[in-house]
Design an enzyme around this catalytic site. Structure first.
Site, mmCIF file in Angstrom:
data_model
loop_
_atom_site.group_PDB
_atom_site.id
_atom_site.type_symbol
_atom_site.label_atom_id
_atom_site.label_comp_id
_atom_site.label_asym_id
_atom_site.label_seq_id
_atom_site.Cartn_x
_atom_site.Cartn_y
_atom_site.Cartn_z
ATOM 1 N N HIS A 59 0.848 -1.199 0.000
ATOM 2 C CA HIS A 59 0.000 0.000 0.000
ATOM 3 C C HIS A 59 0.880 1.245 0.000
ATOM 4 O O HIS A 59 1.717 1.427 0.887
ATOM 5 C CB HIS A 59 -0.906 -0.034 1.235
ATOM 6 C CG HIS A 59 -2.089 0.861 1.155
ATOM 7 N ND1 HIS A 59 -2.756 1.280 2.281
ATOM 8 C CD2 HIS A 59 -2.759 1.403 0.099
ATOM 9 C CE1 HIS A 59 -3.777 2.049 1.919
ATOM 10 N NE2 HIS A 59 -3.801 2.123 0.593
ATOM 11 N N ASP A 73 -5.560 4.408 4.065
ATOM 12 C CA ASP A 73 -6.982 4.562 3.773
ATOM 13 C C ASP A 73 -7.694 5.103 5.012
ATOM 14 O O ASP A 73 -7.536 4.562 6.121
ATOM 15 C CB ASP A 73 -7.607 3.216 3.393
ATOM 16 C CG ASP A 73 -7.124 2.710 2.044
ATOM 17 O OD1 ASP A 73 -6.594 3.529 1.256
ATOM 18 O OD2 ASP A 73 -7.266 1.495 1.780
ATOM 19 N N HIS A 78 -14.029 4.763 0.701
ATOM 20 C CA HIS A 78 -13.014 5.232 1.647
ATOM 21 C C HIS A 78 -12.200 6.323 0.939
ATOM 22 O O HIS A 78 -12.402 6.578 -0.253
ATOM 23 C CB HIS A 78 -12.092 4.086 2.109
ATOM 24 C CG HIS A 78 -11.242 3.515 1.027
ATOM 25 N ND1 HIS A 78 -11.715 2.585 0.105
ATOM 26 C CD2 HIS A 78 -9.940 3.737 0.687
ATOM 27 C CE1 HIS A 78 -10.748 2.260 -0.740
ATOM 28 N NE2 HIS A 78 -9.650 2.950 -0.398
ATOM 29 N N HIS A 102 -8.304 7.216 -0.099
ATOM 30 C CA HIS A 102 -6.895 6.850 -0.166
ATOM 31 C C HIS A 102 -6.093 8.142 -0.120
ATOM 32 O O HIS A 102 -6.257 9.025 -0.952
ATOM 33 C CB HIS A 102 -6.604 6.079 -1.457
ATOM 34 C CG HIS A 102 -5.150 5.778 -1.639
ATOM 35 N ND1 HIS A 102 -4.553 4.678 -1.053
ATOM 36 C CD2 HIS A 102 -4.171 6.420 -2.335
ATOM 37 C CE1 HIS A 102 -3.277 4.654 -1.381
ATOM 38 N NE2 HIS A 102 -3.018 5.711 -2.156
#
Length: 254
Positions: free
Chosen positions: A147, A151, A226, A228
Site C-alpha cells: 500500500h 486509507d 473510503h 486513499h
C-alpha cells in the site's frame, strides 16, 4: 405810579440762583443716587457728599471706568478660558484618533497573524475519521505489492479536505485511484486523494488548509467507499513517503 421789587423773605430767587441749585442737586444725585446704586458695595463706601468746590462728575467718570475695566478683564479671562478649553478638546480628539488608529492596526496585525496560522496549520483529510488500512500494508490488491498510502474510513459523499495550503496539479481520473486530486503543498511536498466520488477543484487552483476539495467514494480499484491518502516527494506515483509521519510532523495524529 411807580413799581418797586418786593423785598424780604418772600422775594422769588433769581435766575442764576435757581440754575446753580439745580446743577448742585444733579451732581449730588449722580454722586449718591444713580451712580452709587450701580457700584459694588466696596466701591460705594465713602463720603456721598462732594468735596467743597467739586461737582461730583470726576468721581462718576472714575467709577464708570473702573466697572468697564472689570468687564473687559472678565471678557479677556473668558476668552483665555475658551482658548484653553479648545486646545484641550483638540488634543483629546487627536489622542483619541491615535488610539483608534492603533487599535485598528493591532486588529489588522492580529488578523494577519491568525491567517498565517490558518494557512500554515494542517487538517486531517477526513475530519473525525481513522485509518482503516496502514501504510505499506502488503496484499494482492496493490500492483506494487504494498500500500503506497493510507486509507481513511469514510462513507460515500463525506467531505474531503486539503490537509494544508497548496495548488492543484492534478484533478481527474487517475486509473486505479479512480477520481483523484494531487496538491503541491507550500513546503514543496505533494499530497494525493483517491477514489473520490466527486472532484470540487480545478488544476491551477489554490486551496487553503482545511478547504473542501471533493467527496469520498469508491471509484477506481476499491472494494468499498473510503479515502486513499498519500504524501509524496513528487507529483507522480512511486514518490510516496510515510503519510502518518508526514501528518505527525505537522501536528496531527492519525
Amino acid at each position: 405810579m411807580a413799581f418797586t421789587r418786593a423785598t424780604g423773605t418772600h422775594r422769588a430767587p433769581g435766575r442764576l440762583t435757581r440754575t446753580t441749585a439745580r446743577f448742585a442737586g444733579a451732581c449730588a444725585l449722580a454722586a449718591t443716587g444713580v451712580v452709587g446704586s450701580m457700584a459694588s458695595p466696596a466701591l460705594a463706601v465713602g463720603p456721598t457728599t462732594p468735596s467743597p468746590g467739586s461737582t461730583g462728575l470726576i468721581g462718576a467718570v472714575t467709577l464708570g471706568d473702573s466697572i468697564a475695566d472689570r468687564i473687559a478683564d472678565q471678557a479677556e479671562a473668558q476668552q483665555r478660558g475658551a482658548e484653553v478649553r479648545a486646545k484641550a478638546e483638540a488634543k483629546a480628539r487627536a489622542e483619541a484618533a491615535v488610539r483608534v488608529r492603533e487599535a485598528r492596526e493591532a486588529k489588522a496585525r492580529a488578523a494577519r497573524a491568525a491567517e498565517r496560522v490558518r494557512l500554515n496549520s494542517f487538517h486531517l483529510p477526513i475530519a473525525g475519521s481513522y485509518i482503516s488500512t496502514g501504510y505499506q500494508s502488503s496484499g494482492s490488491l496493490w500492483s506494487s505489492g504494498s500500500h503506497s498510502g493510507v486509507d481513511f474510513h469514510a462513507a460515500t459523499g463525506t467531505p474531503v479536505l486539503a490537509v494544508g495550503a497548496g495548488t492543484v496539479v492534478e484533478a481527474g481520473w487517475g486509473g486505479a485511484y479512480g477520481n483523484n486530486i494531487v496538491l503541491r503543498m507550500t513546503d514543496g511536498t505533494y499530497t494525493q486523494y483517491g477514489h473520490l466520488s466527486s472532484i470540487g477543484v480545478l488544476v491551477g487552483q489554490s486551496v487553503s488548509s482545511g478547504e473542501r476539495i471533493g467527496l469520498s467514494g469508491a471509484t477506481g480499484n476499491a472494494t468499498g467507499p473510503h479515502l486513499h491518502f498519500e504524501a509524496r516527494t513528487g507529483p507522480e506515483y512511486g514518490s510516496d513517503m510515510d503519510p502518518v509521519a508526514y501528518l505527525r510532523a505537522h501536528g496531527l495524529t492519525a
